[in-house]
Design a protein around this motif. Structure first.
Motif, short mmCIF file in Angstrom:
data_model
loop_
_atom_site.label_atom_id
_atom_site.label_comp_id
_atom_site.label_asym_id
_atom_site.label_seq_id
_atom_site.Cartn_x
_atom_site.Cartn_y
_atom_site.Cartn_z
N GLU A 108 46.29 -34.83 91.29
CA GLU A 108 47.27 -34.18 90.65
C GLU A 108 47.30 -34.90 88.87
OE1 GLU A 108 51.55 -33.43 90.36
OE2 GLU A 108 51.33 -34.51 92.03
N GLU B 234 33.86 -40.02 103.24
CA GLU B 234 35.34 -39.33 102.27
C GLU B 234 34.70 -39.65 100.13
OE1 GLU B 234 37.89 -37.33 102.84
OE2 GLU B 234 37.43 -37.69 104.32
N LEU C 269 37.70 -35.09 91.48
CA LEU C 269 37.73 -33.97 92.60
C LEU C 269 37.29 -35.18 94.06
CD1 LEU C 269 34.94 -31.24 91.36
CD2 LEU C 269 37.50 -31.24 91.83
N ASP D 9 39.43 -30.93 96.72
CA ASP D 9 40.89 -31.26 96.00
C ASP D 9 40.72 -32.03 94.97
OD1 ASP D 9 42.08 -30.82 98.93
OD2 ASP D 9 41.06 -32.46 99.62
N THR D 10 41.87 -31.81 94.63
CA THR D 10 41.56 -32.31 92.74
C THR D 10 42.86 -33.44 92.87
OG1 THR D 10 43.28 -30.94 92.53
CG2 THR D 10 41.07 -30.21 92.15
N GLN E 109 35.28 -39.88 95.81
CA GLN E 109 35.44 -38.89 94.86
C GLN E 109 35.15 -38.86 93.63
OE1 GLN E 109 39.29 -41.76 93.77
NE2 GLN E 109 38.62 -41.71 91.20
N GLY F 4 36.50 -35.00 98.18
CA GLY F 4 36.48 -34.00 98.83
C GLY F 4 35.66 -35.04 100.41
#
Length: 108
Positions: free
Chosen positions: A41, A5, A47, A38-39, A7, A49
């Motif tokens: 909020e 994963e 981002l 994905d972002t 960021q 991923g």
């Protein structure tokens, strides 16, 4: 081969502010909405991923992660035809790979 994963925090700036702000705004929107990542909020320039890394050593995984994400963003900027009009600064955190990896994509 392992899945990790990540960021990516980033900033997109116009190369020449008086001329290139429109390209920078388009780039920010594209990265946030069209890359399939994905972002977070309420945080416009982060981002999320996952990537698959094939190397076995920590140092090699770091280099591989940086190259994969750099190339992915570079390709998006190239597709938008903004490589000469925007500056991209990124800070990549990959699960289990230690400190942040900083990279940029600057006009040539």
């Amino acid at each position: 081969m392992s899945n990790f994963e990540f960021q990516l925090a980033y900033t997109v700036k116009p190369h020449k502010p008086e001329r290139d702000e429109t390209d920078a705004a388009l780039t920010r929107q594209h990265l946030r909405e069209k890359l399939g990542l994905d972002t977070v909020e309420h945080i416009e320039t982060t981002l999320l991923g996952s990537i698959t890394l094939n190397n076995s050593t920590l140092a090699d995984r770091k280099r591989e992660a940086e190259k994969l994400v750099h190339d992915y963003i570079h390709d998006a900027l190239k597709e938008l035809r903004v490589l000469s009009t925007v500056k991209f600064y990124g800070c990549l955190m990959v699960d289990g790979l230690g400190p942040a990896i900083r990279f940029d994509i600057l006009p040539k």
